[in-house]
Design a protein around this motif. Structure first.
Motif, PDB file in Angstrom:
ATOM      1  N   GLU A 197      23.351  33.252  21.668  1.00  0.00           N
ATOM      2  CA  GLU A 197      22.542  32.792  20.542  1.00  0.00           C
ATOM      3  C   GLU A 197      21.279  33.645  20.537  1.00  0.00           C
ATOM      4  OE1 GLU A 197      21.719  28.634  21.078  1.00  0.00           O
ATOM      5  OE2 GLU A 197      23.833  28.092  21.099  1.00  0.00           O
ATOM      6  N   THR A 198      20.814  34.010  19.346  1.00  0.00           N
ATOM      7  CA  THR A 198      19.630  34.857  19.217  1.00  0.00           C
ATOM      8  C   THR A 198      18.607  34.147  18.334  1.00  0.00           C
ATOM      9  OG1 THR A 198      21.076  36.794  19.310  1.00  0.00           O
ATOM     10  CG2 THR A 198      18.809  37.146  18.557  1.00  0.00           C
ATOM     11  N   TYR A 199      17.370  34.091  18.814  1.00  0.00           N
ATOM     12  CA  TYR A 199      16.282  33.463  18.068  1.00  0.00           C
ATOM     13  C   TYR A 199      15.117  34.441  17.967  1.00  0.00           C
ATOM     14  CZ  TYR A 199      18.977  29.328  19.232  1.00  0.00           C
ATOM     15  OH  TYR A 199      19.992  28.425  19.367  1.00  0.00           O
ATOM     16  N   LEU A 200      14.663  34.684  16.741  1.00  0.00           N
ATOM     17  CA  LEU A 200      13.501  35.533  16.504  1.00  0.00           C
ATOM     18  C   LEU A 200      12.294  34.612  16.420  1.00  0.00           C
ATOM     19  CD1 LEU A 200      15.008  37.803  13.689  1.00  0.00           C
ATOM     20  CD2 LEU A 200      15.208  38.049  16.169  1.00  0.00           C
ATOM     21  N   VAL A 201      11.338  34.810  17.304  1.00  0.00           N
ATOM     22  CA  VAL A 201      10.186  33.913  17.401  1.00  0.00           C
ATOM     23  C   VAL A 201       8.937  34.646  16.928  1.00  0.00           C
ATOM     24  CG1 VAL A 201       8.841  32.417  18.921  1.00  0.00           C
ATOM     25  CG2 VAL A 201      11.281  32.783  19.382  1.00  0.00           C
ATOM     26  N   GLU A 202       8.339  34.129  15.875  1.00  0.00           N
ATOM     27  CA  GLU A 202       7.116  34.717  15.346  1.00  0.00           C
ATOM     28  C   GLU A 202       5.947  34.406  16.284  1.00  0.00           C
ATOM     29  OE1 GLU A 202       6.151  33.957  11.223  1.00  0.00           O
ATOM     30  OE2 GLU A 202       8.260  33.502  10.846  1.00  0.00           O
ATOM     31  N   ALA A 203       5.011  35.312  16.352  1.00  0.00           N
ATOM     32  CA  ALA A 203       3.820  35.108  17.172  1.00  0.00           C
ATOM     33  C   ALA A 203       3.169  33.776  16.806  1.00  0.00           C
ATOM     34  CB  ALA A 203       2.836  36.262  16.976  1.00  0.00           C
ATOM     35  N   GLY A 204       2.865  32.959  17.795  1.00  0.00           N
ATOM     36  CA  GLY A 204       2.184  31.692  17.580  1.00  0.00           C
ATOM     37  C   GLY A 204       3.072  30.563  17.090  1.00  0.00           C
ATOM     38  N   LYS A 205       4.366  30.777  16.910  1.00  0.00           N
ATOM     39  CA  LYS A 205       5.271  29.755  16.374  1.00  0.00           C
ATOM     40  C   LYS A 205       6.152  29.160  17.478  1.00  0.00           C
ATOM     41  CE  LYS A 205       3.999  30.422  12.118  1.00  0.00           C
ATOM     42  NZ  LYS A 205       3.204  29.474  11.412  1.00  0.00           N
ATOM     43  N   TYR A 206       5.574  28.849  18.597  1.00  0.00           N
ATOM     44  CA  TYR A 206       6.292  28.286  19.739  1.00  0.00           C
ATOM     45  C   TYR A 206       5.297  27.509  20.584  1.00  0.00           C
ATOM     46  CZ  TYR A 206       3.893  32.014  22.101  1.00  0.00           C
ATOM     47  OH  TYR A 206       2.897  32.821  22.579  1.00  0.00           O
ATOM     48  N   GLU A 207       5.798  26.666  21.439  1.00  0.00           N
ATOM     49  CA  GLU A 207       4.935  26.004  22.405  1.00  0.00           C
ATOM     50  C   GLU A 207       5.755  25.711  23.643  1.00  0.00           C
ATOM     51  OE1 GLU A 207       4.368  22.764  23.888  1.00  0.00           O
ATOM     52  OE2 GLU A 207       6.294  22.083  23.182  1.00  0.00           O
ATOM     53  N   ASN A 208       5.089  25.501  24.760  1.00  0.00           N
ATOM     54  CA  ASN A 208       5.758  25.224  26.019  1.00  0.00           C
ATOM     55  C   ASN A 208       4.773  24.593  26.982  1.00  0.00           C
ATOM     56  OD1 ASN A 208       4.377  27.507  27.569  1.00  0.00           O
ATOM     57  ND2 ASN A 208       5.309  28.583  25.849  1.00  0.00           N
ATOM     58  N   VAL A 209       5.301  23.932  27.975  1.00  0.00           N
ATOM     59  CA  VAL A 209       4.457  23.400  29.043  1.00  0.00           C
ATOM     60  C   VAL A 209       5.267  23.419  30.338  1.00  0.00           C
ATOM     61  CG1 VAL A 209       5.024  20.935  28.738  1.00  0.00           C
ATOM     62  CG2 VAL A 209       2.799  21.586  29.686  1.00  0.00           C
ATOM     63  N   TYR A 210       4.599  23.710  31.421  1.00  0.00           N
ATOM     64  CA  TYR A 210       5.205  23.757  32.746  1.00  0.00           C
ATOM     65  C   TYR A 210       4.297  22.958  33.674  1.00  0.00           C
ATOM     66  CZ  TYR A 210       7.254  27.716  30.342  1.00  0.00           C
ATOM     67  OH  TYR A 210       7.866  28.513  29.406  1.00  0.00           O
ATOM     68  N   VAL A 211       4.843  21.919  34.289  1.00  0.00           N
ATOM     69  CA  VAL A 211       4.063  21.080  35.187  1.00  0.00           C
ATOM     70  C   VAL A 211       4.668  21.159  36.582  1.00  0.00           C
ATOM     71  CG1 VAL A 211       3.184  18.751  35.633  1.00  0.00           C
ATOM     72  CG2 VAL A 211       3.510  19.528  33.263  1.00  0.00           C
ATOM     73  N   ASN A 212       3.875  21.605  37.532  1.00  0.00           N
ATOM     74  CA  ASN A 212       4.322  21.721  38.919  1.00  0.00           C
ATOM     75  C   ASN A 212       5.613  22.535  39.034  1.00  0.00           C
ATOM     76  OD1 ASN A 212       2.139  20.057  39.626  1.00  0.00           O
ATOM     77  ND2 ASN A 212       3.384  18.223  39.372  1.00  0.00           N
TER      78      ASN A 212
END
Length: 157
Positions: free
Chosen positions: A113-128
Protein backbone atom coordinates in the motif's frame (compact mmCIF):
# COMPACT_ATOMS: atom_id res chain seq x y z
CA UNK A 1 17.66 -3.28 20.39
CA UNK A 2 16.90 0.43 20.58
CA UNK A 3 16.86 2.23 23.88
CA UNK A 4 13.45 3.13 25.30
CA UNK A 5 12.85 6.86 25.52
CA UNK A 6 10.76 7.60 28.63
CA UNK A 7 8.09 10.25 28.14
CA UNK A 8 5.83 11.46 25.33
CA UNK A 9 7.30 12.34 21.96
CA UNK A 10 6.09 13.22 18.50
CA UNK A 11 7.99 13.00 15.22
CA UNK A 12 8.19 15.80 12.70
CA UNK A 13 9.21 15.74 9.05
CA UNK A 14 10.34 18.83 7.17
CA UNK A 15 8.66 17.96 3.87
CA UNK A 16 6.06 15.68 2.33
CA UNK A 17 6.95 11.97 2.36
CA UNK A 18 5.65 8.55 1.35
CA UNK A 19 4.51 5.72 3.60
CA UNK A 20 4.87 2.37 1.85
CA UNK A 21 3.52 -0.74 3.56
CA UNK A 22 4.82 -3.94 2.03
CA UNK A 23 4.77 -7.53 3.07
CA UNK A 24 4.18 -11.17 2.47
CA UNK A 25 1.83 -13.80 3.83
CA UNK A 26 2.74 -17.47 4.14
CA UNK A 27 -0.38 -19.27 2.94
CA UNK A 28 1.06 -22.80 3.06
CA UNK A 29 3.42 -23.19 6.01
CA UNK A 30 4.90 -26.47 4.78
CA UNK A 31 5.91 -24.94 1.43
CA UNK A 32 9.12 -23.64 3.00
CA UNK A 33 10.94 -23.87 -0.34
CA UNK A 34 8.47 -21.29 -1.70
CA UNK A 35 8.29 -18.67 1.06
CA UNK A 36 11.88 -18.62 2.36
CA UNK A 37 13.25 -17.16 -0.90
CA UNK A 38 10.60 -14.42 -0.80
CA UNK A 39 11.54 -13.50 2.77
CA UNK A 40 15.25 -13.51 1.91
CA UNK A 41 14.65 -11.27 -1.10
CA UNK A 42 12.91 -8.73 1.13
CA UNK A 43 15.95 -8.72 3.41
CA UNK A 44 18.32 -8.22 0.49
CA UNK A 45 16.37 -5.26 -0.81
CA UNK A 46 16.33 -3.62 2.64
CA UNK A 47 20.09 -4.03 2.87
CA UNK A 48 20.49 -2.38 -0.53
CA UNK A 49 18.22 0.51 0.50
CA UNK A 50 20.04 1.20 3.76
CA UNK A 51 23.41 1.13 1.99
CA UNK A 52 22.29 3.65 -0.65
CA UNK A 53 20.57 6.68 0.94
CA UNK A 54 20.50 8.48 -2.41
CA UNK A 55 17.70 6.08 -3.41
CA UNK A 56 15.32 8.08 -1.19
CA UNK A 57 14.56 5.37 1.36
CA UNK A 58 14.36 6.94 4.83
CA UNK A 59 13.88 3.84 7.00
CA UNK A 60 11.44 1.18 8.10
CA UNK A 61 9.80 -0.64 10.99
CA UNK A 62 8.89 -4.28 10.59
CA UNK A 63 6.84 -6.96 12.27
CA UNK A 64 6.18 -10.68 11.99
CA UNK A 65 2.79 -12.07 12.95
CA UNK A 66 2.39 -15.84 12.61
CA UNK A 67 2.05 -15.99 8.82
CA UNK A 68 2.64 -12.37 7.81
CA UNK A 69 5.77 -10.24 7.56
CA UNK A 70 5.01 -6.52 7.26
CA UNK A 71 7.31 -3.56 6.76
CA UNK A 72 6.26 0.04 7.09
CA UNK A 73 8.69 2.01 4.97
CA UNK A 74 9.24 5.74 4.68
CA UNK A 75 10.43 7.30 1.44
CA UNK A 76 11.46 10.84 0.51
CA UNK A 77 9.05 10.87 -2.47
CA UNK A 78 6.90 8.67 -4.69
CA UNK A 79 9.37 9.29 -7.51
CA UNK A 80 12.15 7.71 -5.42
CA UNK A 81 9.98 4.71 -4.59
CA UNK A 82 8.88 4.21 -8.18
CA UNK A 83 12.42 4.61 -9.49
CA UNK A 84 13.63 1.92 -7.12
CA UNK A 85 10.78 -0.45 -8.06
CA UNK A 86 11.40 -0.02 -11.80
CA UNK A 87 15.20 0.10 -11.81
CA UNK A 88 16.66 -1.89 -8.92
CA UNK A 89 18.25 -5.12 -10.09
CA UNK A 90 17.48 -6.71 -6.71
CA UNK A 91 13.81 -5.73 -6.86
CA UNK A 92 13.32 -6.71 -10.50
CA UNK A 93 15.08 -10.05 -9.94
CA UNK A 94 12.97 -10.79 -6.84
CA UNK A 95 9.77 -9.90 -8.71
CA UNK A 96 10.71 -12.12 -11.68
CA UNK A 97 11.62 -15.05 -9.40
CA UNK A 98 8.37 -14.64 -7.44
CA UNK A 99 6.32 -14.77 -10.62
CA UNK A 100 8.23 -17.80 -11.93
CA UNK A 101 8.23 -19.82 -8.70
CA UNK A 102 4.89 -18.82 -7.22
CA UNK A 103 2.83 -16.72 -9.58
CA UNK A 104 -0.78 -17.37 -8.64
CA UNK A 105 -0.35 -20.85 -7.07
CA UNK A 106 -1.46 -19.48 -3.68
CA UNK A 107 1.48 -20.62 -1.55
CA UNK A 108 2.70 -17.10 -0.77
CA UNK A 109 0.87 -13.79 -0.91
CA UNK A 110 2.49 -10.40 -1.30
CA UNK A 111 1.00 -6.95 -0.81
CA UNK A 112 1.78 -3.28 -0.69
CA UNK A 113 0.00 0.00 0.00
CA UNK A 114 1.33 3.47 -0.85
CA UNK A 115 0.34 6.69 0.91
CA UNK A 116 1.49 10.16 -0.15
CA UNK A 117 1.64 12.34 2.96
CA UNK A 118 1.62 16.10 2.59
CA UNK A 119 3.84 18.12 4.90
CA UNK A 120 1.98 18.82 8.15
CA UNK A 121 -0.93 16.44 7.33
CA UNK A 122 -0.07 13.71 9.85
CA UNK A 123 0.28 13.25 13.57
CA UNK A 124 1.84 10.67 15.87
CA UNK A 125 2.75 10.06 19.47
CA UNK A 126 5.22 7.68 21.10
CA UNK A 127 5.09 7.07 24.84
CA UNK A 128 7.89 5.15 26.52
CA UNK A 129 9.01 3.72 23.18
CA UNK A 130 12.29 3.29 21.39
CA UNK A 131 12.40 5.23 18.11
CA UNK A 132 9.74 3.56 15.96
CA UNK A 133 7.96 4.24 12.68
CA UNK A 134 8.09 7.89 11.71
CA UNK A 135 9.97 8.45 14.96
CA UNK A 136 12.93 6.53 13.46
CA UNK A 137 13.15 8.72 10.38
CA UNK A 138 11.84 12.08 11.56
CA UNK A 139 12.92 14.42 14.31
CA UNK A 140 11.58 13.42 17.74
CA UNK A 141 10.45 16.27 19.97
CA UNK A 142 8.50 16.26 23.27
CA UNK A 143 4.73 15.97 22.81
CA UNK A 144 3.97 18.71 25.30
CA UNK A 145 2.42 22.17 25.22
CA UNK A 146 1.04 22.83 21.74
CA UNK A 147 1.76 19.19 20.84
CA UNK A 148 -0.14 17.57 23.74
CA UNK A 149 -3.16 16.22 21.79
CA UNK A 150 -3.62 14.72 18.34
CA UNK A 151 -5.68 17.74 17.21
CA UNK A 152 -2.99 20.14 18.42
CA UNK A 153 -0.25 18.15 16.69
CA UNK A 154 -2.23 18.34 13.44
CA UNK A 155 -2.96 22.06 13.66
CA UNK A 156 0.43 23.18 15.00
CA UNK A 157 2.78 21.30 12.71
Amino acid sequence: MSKIMPGRFTAQMEDSFVVFIIGMRINRLLAVHKWVPVAKAMGGMLQELYQNPELGFLGDSGSFNMRTITQIQYWRSYEHLEHYARNSHKHLTAWRKFNQAIGSDGTVGIFHETYLVEAGKYENVYVNMPPFGLGKVGTLIPATGKRETARERLTNS
